[in-house]
Write a protein that holds these residues in place. Structure first.
Motif, PDB file in Angstrom:
ATOM      1  N   GLY A 401       4.013   0.559  -3.391  1.00 49.40           N
ATOM      2  CA  GLY A 401       5.229   0.460  -2.601  1.00 49.40           C
ATOM      3  C   GLY A 401       5.142  -0.676  -1.608  1.00 49.40           C
ATOM      4  N   ARG A 402       6.259  -0.944  -0.940  1.00 47.46           N
ATOM      5  CA  ARG A 402       6.288  -2.026   0.044  1.00 47.46           C
ATOM      6  C   ARG A 402       5.982  -1.516   1.442  1.00 47.46           C
ATOM      7  NH1 ARG A 402       9.991  -2.836  -3.891  1.00 47.46           N
ATOM      8  NH2 ARG A 402      10.000  -4.872  -4.915  1.00 47.46           N
ATOM      9  N   GLY A 403       6.531  -0.378   1.824  1.00 48.24           N
ATOM     10  CA  GLY A 403       6.263   0.194   3.127  1.00 48.24           C
ATOM     11  C   GLY A 403       5.010   1.050   3.114  1.00 48.24           C
ATOM     12  N   ARG A 430       5.644  -6.519   0.262  1.00 51.47           N
ATOM     13  CA  ARG A 430       5.026  -5.373   0.909  1.00 51.47           C
ATOM     14  C   ARG A 430       4.309  -5.810   2.189  1.00 51.47           C
ATOM     15  NH1 ARG A 430      -0.203  -3.754  -2.865  1.00 51.47           N
ATOM     16  NH2 ARG A 430      -1.344  -5.714  -2.648  1.00 51.47           N
ATOM     17  N   ILE A 431       4.072  -4.849   3.068  1.00 48.12           N
ATOM     18  CA  ILE A 431       3.431  -5.130   4.350  1.00 48.12           C
ATOM     19  C   ILE A 431       2.003  -5.597   4.112  1.00 48.12           C
ATOM     20  CG2 ILE A 431       2.693  -4.104   6.527  1.00 48.12           C
ATOM     21  CD1 ILE A 431       5.692  -4.510   6.229  1.00 48.12           C
ATOM     22  N   PRO A 432       1.608  -6.727   4.694  1.00 49.97           N
ATOM     23  CA  PRO A 432       0.254  -7.233   4.464  1.00 49.97           C
ATOM     24  C   PRO A 432      -0.790  -6.374   5.173  1.00 49.97           C
ATOM     25  CG  PRO A 432       1.373  -8.590   6.092  1.00 49.97           C
ATOM     26  CD  PRO A 432       2.393  -7.613   5.577  1.00 49.97           C
ATOM     27  N   GLU A 433      -2.042  -6.524   4.747  1.00 52.23           N
ATOM     28  CA  GLU A 433      -3.144  -5.837   5.407  1.00 52.23           C
ATOM     29  C   GLU A 433      -3.399  -6.465   6.782  1.00 52.23           C
ATOM     30  OE1 GLU A 433      -4.458  -3.184   4.268  1.00 52.23           O
ATOM     31  OE2 GLU A 433      -3.532  -3.199   2.283  1.00 52.23           O
ATOM     32  N   PRO A 434      -3.974  -5.710   7.736  1.00 49.45           N
ATOM     33  CA  PRO A 434      -4.424  -4.331   7.581  1.00 49.45           C
ATOM     34  C   PRO A 434      -3.275  -3.353   7.696  1.00 49.45           C
ATOM     35  CG  PRO A 434      -4.865  -5.078   9.801  1.00 49.45           C
ATOM     36  CD  PRO A 434      -4.310  -6.271   9.069  1.00 49.45           C
ATOM     37  N   ALA A 435      -3.435  -2.177   7.067  1.00 52.03           N
ATOM     38  CA  ALA A 435      -2.405  -1.146   7.124  1.00 52.03           C
ATOM     39  C   ALA A 435      -2.506  -0.388   8.438  1.00 52.03           C
ATOM     40  CB  ALA A 435      -2.572  -0.183   5.949  1.00 52.03           C
ATOM     41  N   PRO A 436      -1.415   0.173   8.932  1.00 51.97           N
ATOM     42  CA  PRO A 436      -1.473   0.965  10.164  1.00 51.97           C
ATOM     43  C   PRO A 436      -2.399   2.168  10.007  1.00 51.97           C
ATOM     44  CG  PRO A 436       0.801   0.441   9.573  1.00 51.97           C
ATOM     45  CD  PRO A 436      -0.043   0.040   8.413  1.00 51.97           C
ATOM     46  N   ALA A 437      -3.049   2.538  11.111  1.00 44.21           N
ATOM     47  CA  ALA A 437      -3.960   3.679  11.081  1.00 44.21           C
ATOM     48  C   ALA A 437      -3.204   4.992  11.062  1.00 44.21           C
ATOM     49  CB  ALA A 437      -4.895   3.636  12.286  1.00 44.21           C
ATOM     50  N   VAL A 438      -2.004   5.024  11.648  1.00 46.71           N
ATOM     51  CA  VAL A 438      -1.193   6.233  11.710  1.00 46.71           C
ATOM     52  C   VAL A 438       0.152   5.941  11.061  1.00 46.71           C
ATOM     53  CG1 VAL A 438      -0.136   7.974  13.198  1.00 46.71           C
ATOM     54  CG2 VAL A 438      -2.338   6.967  13.835  1.00 46.71           C
ATOM     55  N   VAL A 439       0.574   6.796  10.152  1.00 46.49           N
ATOM     56  CA  VAL A 439       1.858   6.652   9.474  1.00 46.49           C
ATOM     57  C   VAL A 439       2.770   7.776   9.958  1.00 46.49           C
ATOM     58  CG1 VAL A 439       3.057   6.585   7.268  1.00 46.49           C
ATOM     59  CG2 VAL A 439       0.776   5.610   7.469  1.00 46.49           C
TER      60      VAL A 439
END
Length: 531
Positions: A401-403, A430-439
């Motif tokens: 996915g993108r989000g 899609r959102i580049p790395e790094p991904a958020p720690a909390v979704v």
């Protein structure tokens, strides 16, 4: 007919259905067996039909490359549950001829060759009879007979009957790559071992068998020792000598009786956990398990499952589900039960000491945990699931996915960890790395210096420069921001359809927290928090 010499193990007959995942996928989708079919996992081909191989498709090939080589290729997603469900009618048909059947995995079953040979008048006649039985079900198969289990499986792939005492001579000229031909008999590092042996000049199983046990044990890992014993036709795995006691036999009365596959799978997960708690208390592990099912009308289904490694609770639950799913939803109505299942019985047939278990650094039940800690956590979650229902406890699986929220699929504990979409697909935008720690998903308000709401225009720009973010009852000043990045996710929308602007932005608050914001339907939400 020759008999096995004294001191040798009993002869084993292996019946192998080639490319079974592809065969099952084609049958489930009602695709002709002559059509090219490939089964994909993690965007790579794991199994393909003979027609697909003739067109140039190979295992390990990426999905796009396989479709380029064979434009008419039918691409199916890997589904172990489907493989087990559709294999059950074949096992039932073979069991009508030879009652003692052990399923190594969907597509491969084992039988004692001695009894079959005595009944039919020879090993060759017995092998031909089984091939005829499976062919009536519309499936191609091959058989192999040998002294040892591993040799019998390899012989089935070559369609040969190995003379008694001739396992070593049969294996010696075969390529070292045959060590990894059957994944159910391999460790996780078998491919690495084969590649290393090939680079060292050990190209045949005979050359590997000629190495000393000491050299193999000191130079390679534990799986190499198992492979070395297999090439020398030594016993690959033996029982501990214990008989199953009543303490480790699970007998469950179904109240109310079960007539649906999902209900059977849920009960199977609970019984699998109960069985493994009893096994752990007895300091043993199970490598062969018989699952018995009885209906209120007196019908019975019994199947023995064999594994190269001790069964885990998840593997046990899978095998229960495969067997019951194939019985309850079989295509042949004559083999379906005519009444609901009233009783389930799990009977360990072969036990090994707990010392035979080799745990890794990370637990298999709960991602990220140590083996013992993960096992305790998994048992606790199963108890919660038993109280609240199968859908109440879910585990995350990396998805596509993108989000950030779309890249996580929540799967009920114990089900197949199949993501909703392929995580290895390109996913442009899609959102580049790094991904958020909390979704999370919480509404916020973004304002400019004049305290007016900031929106995203049709051109994909901020309507004004953002200066503050209000989240709940508190507001923070912005130290930095990036974006917005429009997400054109509905380019297929019909002309005139109201789609709206959809975009994302990253902001840094004056308390050093970074947020991922999402703009949709003229409003902002916090999609993730960076830590």
């Amino acid at each position: 007919m020759t008999s096995a010499p004294a001191g040798r193990p009993r002869r084993t007959l292996a019946l192998w259905c080639p490319d079974w995942p592809a065969v099952a996928a084609a049958a489930d989708a009602d695709i002709s067996p002559d059509e090219p079919v490939a089964v994909i996992s993690a965007n790579r081909v794991v199994t393909c039909s003979a027609t697909a191989r003739a067109a140039g498709v190979r295992r390990g090939m990426r999905k796009r490359e396989s479709q380029a080589r064979c434009p008419s290729l039918h691409v199916m997603t890997a589904d172990p549950g489907r493989d087990g469900r559709l294999f059950e009618p074949l096992v039932a048909a073979v069991a009508e001829v030879i009652p003692i059947v052990e399923v190594l995995r969907p597509g491969l079953m084992l039988l004692p060759a001695a009894g079959a040979a005595r009944y039919f008048g020879g090993e060759e006649v017995a092998a031909e009879k089984l091939i005829d039985v499976v062919s009536v079900c519309g499936t191609e198969s091959f058989t192999g007979i040998a002294d040892e289990l591993f040799t019998a499986v390899v012989a089935a792939r070559h369609g040969q009957i190995v003379p008694a005492g001739g396992d070593v001579d049969f294996l010696a000229p075969l390529s070292i790559a045959e060590l990894g031909a059957e994944p159910s008999l391999c460790g996780d590092d078998r491919d690495h071992l084969i590649d290393l042996l090939w680079r060292l000049g050990v190209r045949t199983m005979g050359a590997f068998a000629a190495l000393s046990v000491t050299d193999v044990a000191t130079r390679f890992g534990a799986d190499a020792v198992v492979a070395h014993r297999a090439t020398r036709a030594e016993a690959g795995r033996s029982a501990s000598g214990r008989l199953p006691s009543t303490d480790v036999v699970i007998d469950h009365e179904c109240d109310p009786p079960i007539d649906r596959v999902d209900a059977a799978a849920f009960v199977g997960r609970r019984l699998a956990d109960e069985l493994h708690r009893a096994l752990m208390a007895a300091s043993v592990a199970c490598t062969r398990l018989t699952v018995h099912a009885s209906t209120t009308g007196g019908q019975h289904s019994s199947r023995t499952w064999r594994c190269a490694e001790p069964l885990t609770p998840e593997a046990t639950a899978d095998r229960i589900r495969w067997q019951l799913d194939g019985w309850l939803s079989g295509k042949d109505s004559g083999n379906r039960p005519d009444s609901p299942i009233s009783r389930l019985r799990l009977e360990p047939v072969e036990l090994v000491d707990s010392g035979a278990l080799q745990f890794g650094f990370r637990g298999a039940g709960i991602p990220g945990g140590d083996g013992e800690v993960a096992d305790r956590a998994r048992r606790a979650l199963v108890r919660v699931q038993g109280l609240l229902g199968g859908e109440a406890v879910r585990v995350p699986v990396r998805s596509g996915g993108r989000g950030v929220a779309e890249r996580i699929t929540l799967i009920p504990l114990g089900d197949e960890l199949t993501p909703a979409s392929d995580p290895d697909a390109p996913w442009p935008g899609r959102i580049p790395e790094p991904a958020p720690a909390v979704v999370l998903s919480a509404p916020v308000t973004v304002r400019d210096c004049n305290d007016d709401p900031v929106q995203v225009t049709r051109r994909g720009m901020f309507s004004a420069e953002p200066t503050t973010v209000t989240w709940g009852s508190r507001s923070w000043d912005l130290l930095w921001w990036a974006g917005p990045w429009p997400a054109d996710e509905r380019w297929w929308a019909a002309p005139g359809e109201q789609v709206g602007t959809h975009a994302r932005a990253q902001v840094l608050l004056n308390d050093s927290r970074a947020l991922l914001l999402r703009y949709q339907q003229q409003g902002w939400t916090v999609e993730g928090v960076y830590e």
